[in-house]
Write a protein that holds these residues in place. Structure first.
Motif, PDB file in Angstrom:
ATOM      1  N   GLU A 173       0.878  -1.177   0.000  1.00 22.16           N
ATOM      2  CA  GLU A 173       0.000   0.000   0.000  1.00 22.16           C
ATOM      3  C   GLU A 173       0.908   1.217   0.000  1.00 22.16           C
ATOM      4  OE1 GLU A 173      -3.632  -1.281   2.896  1.00 22.16           O
ATOM      5  OE2 GLU A 173      -1.663  -1.022   3.785  1.00 22.16           O
ATOM      6  N   TYR A 179       1.148   5.300   0.672  1.00 21.77           N
ATOM      7  CA  TYR A 179       0.455   6.393   1.354  1.00 21.77           C
ATOM      8  C   TYR A 179       1.136   7.728   1.088  1.00 21.77           C
ATOM      9  CZ  TYR A 179      -2.007   2.933   4.157  1.00 21.77           C
ATOM     10  OH  TYR A 179      -2.806   1.904   4.562  1.00 21.77           O
ATOM     11  N   ASN A 233      -1.445  10.395   5.522  1.00 21.56           N
ATOM     12  CA  ASN A 233      -2.024   9.147   6.035  1.00 21.56           C
ATOM     13  C   ASN A 233      -3.072   8.562   5.111  1.00 21.56           C
ATOM     14  OD1 ASN A 233      -0.506   8.859   8.389  1.00 21.56           O
ATOM     15  ND2 ASN A 233      -1.656  10.581   9.268  1.00 21.56           N
ATOM     16  N   LEU A 234      -3.038   9.009   3.870  1.00 23.94           N
ATOM     17  CA  LEU A 234      -4.073   8.564   2.940  1.00 23.94           C
ATOM     18  C   LEU A 234      -3.495   7.576   1.935  1.00 23.94           C
ATOM     19  CD1 LEU A 234      -7.060   9.134   2.133  1.00 23.94           C
ATOM     20  CD2 LEU A 234      -6.143  10.760   0.470  1.00 23.94           C
ATOM     21  N   GLU A 235      -4.157   6.416   1.808  1.00 20.67           N
ATOM     22  CA  GLU A 235      -3.678   5.436   0.833  1.00 20.67           C
ATOM     23  C   GLU A 235      -4.021   5.927  -0.568  1.00 20.67           C
ATOM     24  OE1 GLU A 235      -5.314   1.499   1.250  1.00 20.67           O
ATOM     25  OE2 GLU A 235      -4.133   0.759  -0.433  1.00 20.67           O
ATOM     26  N   THR A 283      -2.334   0.930  -4.633  1.00 18.59           N
ATOM     27  CA  THR A 283      -2.048  -0.432  -4.190  1.00 18.59           C
ATOM     28  C   THR A 283      -1.269  -1.112  -5.308  1.00 18.59           C
ATOM     29  OG1 THR A 283      -4.202  -0.416  -3.121  1.00 18.59           O
ATOM     30  CG2 THR A 283      -3.104  -2.536  -3.279  1.00 18.59           C
ATOM     31  N   ARG A 285      -8.404  10.589  -5.081  1.00 20.11           N
ATOM     32  CA  ARG A 285      -7.483  10.864  -3.967  1.00 20.11           C
ATOM     33  C   ARG A 285      -6.192  11.512  -4.466  1.00 20.11           C
ATOM     34  NH1 ARG A 285      -7.858   5.764   0.202  1.00 20.11           N
ATOM     35  NH2 ARG A 285     -10.106   5.908   0.556  1.00 20.11           N
TER      36      ARG A 285
END
Ligand code: SER
Length: 577
Positions: free
Chosen positions: A176, A178, A181-183, A186, A216
């Motif tokens: 993962e 990041y 703190n945001l993924e 993947t 995101r």
């Protein structure tokens, strides 16, 4: 950087590195074991397992795409900073070419050089290892070239083994990635086939499946506090009333995007499967009574159709409005009933759903403390129980007999039946074309079912057809039969087919190369590159079809029926003369 530039930069990056760009597949996947497309890798499952050859289909061992995806798993989180039902996934995939080192290097290069994200904001997780699958040292070492050890965490099977998509399929160790703190991405390294019983067998070749959350990424690159402030959502806000809470406005924006894509890919509201998901989304909008909801959908079509030409404003507006009208009649009775209840458990919630069409989300939201102990799990169990009962009934009715052909749409038990079904199949294309000529382009296929005895065709249209209209449609089909039109098949890329305006529908499978069947008066040989003239019907379809319409025989409409939600059904036969 605008989201448009982001799309281009991502695709260019991988095109330069030996990837073929592949268009997004439909939200209705070419995989009956899953309801909707949830990830970019879905359309590529068979290239990982070796069932299909990427060189043959794409001319390359690596591909990249921007895939529209839909997940109901996050529906309760929608409205926070970063969750959605409908989202887009930037993806790149390798079937037996590069592996961990290159993938991780490119990921870091994209983050820092292309997206200009400061290195200290980046961290990653890798699989820690357990009794079945070893520690992913290769990924760890590749990340260690770029990140200090405190920013490479070791994670469990739940977070760092990905897949399968559906009950079985390729799976493997995942990293993962990041930012803060945001993924955002993947990276999956496909190495095993995960069977239904959870057992793992090594795949014939190793593969890579990387997915970036587009919204995101846009949020981070555009320096926004949440995904809803990005230019992907910005054009929608002025159409959403400020009287509504911020979270509600976000839910509506999310659901409206999902609704638009589901409808354009051919899903129609119903009480099962993808149709049920669509219905839930539309009904959730209904509760907020947004004035002029049409403008929200028009803004979506305007903003996304450059990248998704299949977005169909006419179909979106007509399906949504019909469902809203229908829902409004019952919803108030349902809401009144809900008011009177003191405590809502799963059984009562199911009753509110079954009798008044109130979906779980609405019961939770309007019911507030009355429904505080109601959980989605319990509600789904109740729903499942009722479905089991009706499914058992249906299976008994149909019994089980072997079929020679069963595409879901076409069913034939013998050679003789197959001939009849083939004639009726071509007749069904003519029927659809004739319906559109008589009733207008609002007519779209919603489903069909063809046996040796009859064809059954479902389509979007919101009123009963007059006898005169039915006769006109029937005559038009028979005219096409009498003209002895040729039926021709051309293979082309899915993208080319969609761009050329060919009809393509619900449950249509979208392999990279599709077949387009045309019926008409062909002036020139298609293979010589000259276009046909006077085309009666043109559809994306898997076949089989007759060679000439004269084989069909006399076409007769036997019945029309209403199906609800702006859908109608026609049954017809063809008698050979
Ligand atoms: N399949 C992975 C995911 O869905 C990466 O594309 O996150």
């Amino acid at each position: 950087m605008s989201s448009g530039e982001l799309r281009n930069k991502f695709l260019e990056f991988f095109e330069k590195r030996g990837h073929k760009i592949v268009p997004s597949s439909s939200l209705i996947p070419d995989d009956p074991s899953v309801l909707l497309t949830t990830a970019g890798m879905q359309q590529f499952k068979k290239y990982y397992t070796g069932e299909a050859d990427p060189i043959k289909d794409f001319g390359a061992q690596n591909v990249a795409s921007i895939q529209k995806s839909f997940r109901t798993s996050d529906i309760d989180e929608v409205g926070d900073e970063s969750h959605l039902t409908f989202f887009e996934m930037l993806g790149h995939f390798s079937f037996g070419d590069y592996f961990k080192k290159e993938t991780i290097e490119w990921t870091y290069e994209l983050l820092t050089d292309v997206f200009r994200i400061a290195p200290e904001r980046i961290s990653a997780t890798v699989f820690a290892g357990d009794e079945k699958i070893p520690f992913d040292k290769e990924s760890y070492d590749a990340w260690a070239e770029f990140l200090p050890s405190e920013r490479i965490r070791k994670g469990s099977r739940a977070d760092n083994i990905w897949g399968p998509a559906g009950p079985e399929g390729p799976c493997g160790a995942a990293n993962e990635v990041y930012v803060d703190n945001l993924e955002v991405a993947t990276l999956v390294f496909m190495e095993y086939f995960c069977a239904k019983d959870q057992s793992l067998t090594p795949l014939p070749q190793k593969g890579v499946d990387v997915g970036w959350g587009f919204e995101r990424l846009a949020m981070i690159v555009q320096g926004k506090k949440n995904i809803f402030e990005t230019d992907l959502f910005e054009p929608l806000w002025r159409f959403l009333p400020t009287r509504l809470a911020e979270k509600t406005r976000r839910v509506i924006a999310d659901h409206a995007r999902g609704i638009s894509s589901l409808i354009s890919d051919g899903v129609r509201p119903s009480n099962k499967e993808a149709g049920y998901i669509l219905r839930r989304l539309i009904r959730r909008l209904a509760v907020y009574k947004v004035e002029n909801i049409d403008s929200v959908f028009k803004a979506i079509v305007e903003n996304y159709s450059g990248f998704y030409p299949e977005l169909d404003q006419g179909a979106i507006l007509s399906v949504v409005n019909l469902e809203l009208e229908k829902f409004n009649e019952t919803v108030y009775r349902g809401l009144e009933k809900l008011e009177k209840l003191e405590k809502i458990d799963a059984g009562l919630a199911f009753m509110l759903y079954e009798s008044y069409g109130l979906p779980y989300e609405i019961i939770k939201e309007i019911g507030q403390t009355k429904a505080e102990y109601l959980t989605r799990d319990d509600f789904d169990k109740e729903l499942g129980l009722h479905r089991e009962i009706s499914r058992a009934g249906a299976e008994k009715k149909f019994g089980g007999h072997g079929l020679l052909l069963d595409t879901g749409e076409l069913k034939a038990a013998s050679e003789e039946e197959l001939k009849k079904v083939t004639r009726l199949h071509t007749a069904t294309h003519l029927l659809q074309a004739a319906l559109r000529k008589v009733l207008g382009d609002g007519v779209r296929q919603a489903g069909s079912d063809i046996t040796a005895e009859r064809t059954r065709f479902d389509f979007t249209f919101d009123r009963k057809l007059t006898d005169e209209e039915l006769k006109k449609v029937e005559n038009l089909v028979n005219w096409a039969v009498s003209r002895k039109f040729d039926v021709r098949m051309q293979e082309m890329s899915y993208e080319e087919a969609v761009r050329s305006g060919v009809l393509h529908f619900f449950k249509e499978k979208y392999p990279p190369t599709v077949k387009v069947y045309s019926v008409g008066d062909f002036k020139a040989d298609l293979s010589a590159g000259e276009g046909p003239t006077d085309i009666f019907s043109r559809e994306l379809c898997g076949g089989p079809h007759v060679k000439n319409t004269s084989e069909i025989g006399r076409f007769k409409i036997s019945k029309q029926e209403p199906l609800g939600s702006g859908l109608r059904r026609i049954r017809a036969t063809a008698i050979q003369i």
